[in-house]
Design a protein around this motif. Structure first.
Motif, PDB file in Angstrom:
ATOM      1  N   ASP A 143      -7.596  16.278  84.406  1.00 32.53           N
ATOM      2  CA  ASP A 143      -8.224  15.606  83.269  1.00 32.53           C
ATOM      3  C   ASP A 143      -9.626  16.112  82.929  1.00 32.53           C
ATOM      4  N   LEU A 144     -10.095  17.167  83.580  1.00 31.89           N
ATOM      5  CA  LEU A 144     -11.413  17.718  83.258  1.00 31.89           C
ATOM      6  C   LEU A 144     -11.300  19.193  82.918  1.00 31.89           C
ATOM      7  N   GLU A 145     -12.002  19.576  81.847  1.00 34.07           N
ATOM      8  CA  GLU A 145     -12.010  20.960  81.406  1.00 34.07           C
ATOM      9  C   GLU A 145     -13.447  21.402  81.157  1.00 34.07           C
ATOM     10  N   LEU A 146     -13.701  22.672  81.347  1.00 32.55           N
ATOM     11  CA  LEU A 146     -14.974  23.295  80.982  1.00 32.55           C
ATOM     12  C   LEU A 146     -14.665  24.187  79.790  1.00 32.55           C
ATOM     13  N   ARG A 147     -15.464  24.056  78.736  1.00 36.13           N
ATOM     14  CA  ARG A 147     -15.201  24.820  77.511  1.00 36.13           C
ATOM     15  C   ARG A 147     -16.516  25.211  76.850  1.00 36.13           C
ATOM     16  N   PRO A 148     -16.456  26.124  75.874  1.00 38.76           N
ATOM     17  CA  PRO A 148     -17.676  26.497  75.144  1.00 38.76           C
ATOM     18  C   PRO A 148     -18.235  25.319  74.340  1.00 38.76           C
ATOM     19  N   TRP A 149     -19.540  25.389  74.072  1.00 39.54           N
ATOM     20  CA  TRP A 149     -20.204  24.403  73.221  1.00 39.54           C
ATOM     21  C   TRP A 149     -19.747  24.564  71.774  1.00 39.54           C
ATOM     22  N   SER A 150     -19.774  23.454  71.037  1.00 36.62           N
ATOM     23  CA  SER A 150     -19.484  23.489  69.606  1.00 36.62           C
ATOM     24  C   SER A 150     -20.510  22.612  68.884  1.00 36.62           C
ATOM     25  N   LEU A 151     -20.497  22.696  67.577  1.00 40.18           N
ATOM     26  CA  LEU A 151     -21.363  21.832  66.770  1.00 40.18           C
ATOM     27  C   LEU A 151     -20.624  20.571  66.345  1.00 40.18           C
ATOM     28  N   SER A 152     -19.609  20.192  67.101  1.00 42.21           N
ATOM     29  CA  SER A 152     -18.874  18.963  66.795  1.00 42.21           C
ATOM     30  C   SER A 152     -19.784  17.753  66.964  1.00 42.21           C
TER      31      SER A 152
ATOM     32  N   VAL B 196     -15.656  18.362  79.791  1.00 36.96           N
ATOM     33  CA  VAL B 196     -14.936  17.491  78.862  1.00 36.96           C
ATOM     34  C   VAL B 196     -13.810  16.756  79.577  1.00 36.96           C
ATOM     35  N   ARG B 197     -13.678  15.462  79.272  1.00 39.50           N
ATOM     36  CA  ARG B 197     -12.510  14.695  79.728  1.00 39.50           C
ATOM     37  C   ARG B 197     -11.382  15.017  78.760  1.00 39.50           C
ATOM     38  N   ARG B 198     -10.307  15.582  79.266  1.00 43.15           N
ATOM     39  CA  ARG B 198      -9.238  16.115  78.422  1.00 43.15           C
ATOM     40  C   ARG B 198      -8.454  15.037  77.683  1.00 43.15           C
ATOM     41  N   ARG B 199      -8.209  13.880  78.306  1.00 40.37           N
ATOM     42  CA  ARG B 199      -7.309  12.899  77.686  1.00 40.37           C
ATOM     43  C   ARG B 199      -7.813  12.383  76.350  1.00 40.37           C
ATOM     44  N   ASP B 200      -9.143  12.357  76.171  1.00 42.90           N
ATOM     45  CA  ASP B 200      -9.674  11.882  74.889  1.00 42.90           C
ATOM     46  C   ASP B 200     -10.714  12.844  74.298  1.00 42.90           C
ATOM     47  N   ASN B 201     -10.830  14.041  74.913  1.00 47.33           N
ATOM     48  CA  ASN B 201     -11.737  15.095  74.436  1.00 47.33           C
ATOM     49  C   ASN B 201     -13.202  14.641  74.400  1.00 47.33           C
ATOM     50  N   THR B 202     -13.586  13.795  75.369  1.00 44.29           N
ATOM     51  CA  THR B 202     -14.961  13.287  75.430  1.00 44.29           C
ATOM     52  C   THR B 202     -15.843  14.223  76.258  1.00 44.29           C
ATOM     53  N   PRO B 203     -16.905  14.762  75.684  1.00 40.54           N
ATOM     54  CA  PRO B 203     -17.868  15.549  76.463  1.00 40.54           C
ATOM     55  C   PRO B 203     -18.636  14.639  77.426  1.00 40.54           C
ATOM     56  N   LEU B 204     -18.777  15.090  78.672  1.00 33.61           N
ATOM     57  CA  LEU B 204     -19.411  14.287  79.722  1.00 33.61           C
ATOM     58  C   LEU B 204     -20.684  14.920  80.277  1.00 33.61           C
ATOM     59  N   GLY B 205     -20.839  16.210  80.091  1.00 33.19           N
ATOM     60  CA  GLY B 205     -21.993  16.883  80.671  1.00 33.19           C
ATOM     61  C   GLY B 205     -21.963  18.368  80.368  1.00 33.19           C
ATOM     62  N   SER B 206     -22.806  19.081  81.096  1.00 33.81           N
ATOM     63  CA  SER B 206     -22.969  20.507  80.879  1.00 33.81           C
ATOM     64  C   SER B 206     -23.032  21.224  82.219  1.00 33.81           C
ATOM     65  N   ILE B 207     -22.544  22.451  82.221  1.00 26.99           N
ATOM     66  CA  ILE B 207     -22.651  23.291  83.405  1.00 26.99           C
ATOM     67  C   ILE B 207     -22.854  24.721  82.925  1.00 26.99           C
ATOM     68  N   GLY B 208     -23.653  25.473  83.656  1.00 23.21           N
ATOM     69  CA  GLY B 208     -23.896  26.857  83.276  1.00 23.21           C
ATOM     70  C   GLY B 208     -23.982  27.763  84.481  1.00 23.21           C
ATOM     71  N   LEU B 209     -23.496  28.962  84.307  1.00 18.32           N
ATOM     72  CA  LEU B 209     -23.615  30.034  85.299  1.00 18.32           C
ATOM     73  C   LEU B 209     -24.587  31.039  84.706  1.00 18.32           C
ATOM     74  N   TRP B 210     -25.706  31.279  85.397  1.00 18.81           N
ATOM     75  CA  TRP B 210     -26.799  32.080  84.847  1.00 18.81           C
ATOM     76  C   TRP B 210     -26.920  33.398  85.601  1.00 18.81           C
ATOM     77  N   LEU B 211     -27.028  34.500  84.873  1.00 18.89           N
ATOM     78  CA  LEU B 211     -26.886  35.845  85.418  1.00 18.89           C
ATOM     79  C   LEU B 211     -28.185  36.610  85.580  1.00 18.89           C
TER      80      LEU B 211
END
Length: 191
Positions: free
Chosen positions: A15-24, A76-91
């Motif tokens: 039920d959790l996904e990591l995805r790109p940011w959007s202007l939604s 993002v919580r997948r069942r209702d597409n609710t954004p919950l937070g942010s995570i980043g991998l920095w190079l």
């Protein structure tokens, strides 16, 4: 030729996904909720609450991928597409064989393992798919929840870095946590 990093969609749990940011509207509301949260002070989240500031924050995330600085993602919580937070991998230190991670989860989503699952998924992807030998993150000593998150995701504390980072107008101590490419399918990956 487009040299921007490709931000993937990663499944952290069923039920959790990591995805790109959007202007939604949902992503902008997430940034505005984070801006009002006193536990998210050391990130680049804007201190104001306007939609324009939130949009500029999202656009900065896109620019980071374009500039090959890192992989910023929304949790993002997948069942209702609710954004919950942010995570980043920095190079920033990738030429030295290491990358750093940062994450935050808004107050309404805390206490459910969201950050630990997201961090474990990002770590596995970075170690196994990107072949980064060392991942590290920094946690303020008072932040017990973030310490538990790091440890649940397989990171080990390597020590205290005194006066390591400026937060607001004060220098702060930080614990350094690391996870190495060896043993990537550890018990922590089953959080």
């Amino acid at each position: 030729m487009d040299d921007a990093l490709r931000i993937p969609h990663l499944r952290a749990t069923a039920d959790l996904e990591l995805r790109p940011w959007s202007l939604s509207a949902a992503d902008l509301e997430l940034v505005m909720e984070a801006a009002a949260d006193d536990l998210i002070p050391i990130t680049t989240v804007p201190a104001s609450f306007s939609r324009e500031d939130a949009a500029r924050f999202v656009e900065r995330q896109w620019q980071r991928a374009t500039d090959r600085i890192g992989y910023p993602m929304v949790i993002v919580r997948r069942r209702d597409n609710t954004p919950l937070g942010s995570i980043g991998l920095w190079l920033k230190d990738i030429d030295e064989g290491r990358a750093s991670l940062g994450y935050w989860v808004v107050r309404s989503a805390r206490g459910h393992g969201v950050a630990a699952h997201a961090l474990a998924a990002m770590a596995i992807w970075a170690l196994e798919e990107l072949h980064i030998p060392r991942l590290q993150l920094y946690v303020e000593p008072w932040n017990r929840a973030s310490i538990r998150t790091a440890e649940r995701a397989g990171f080990e504390c390597e020590g205290l870095l005194r006066s390591w980072q400026k937060v607001g107008n004060r220098r702060r101590d930080m614990f350094m946590y690391a996870r190495l490419a060896t043993g990537t399918l550890a018990e922590a990956d089953r959080v």
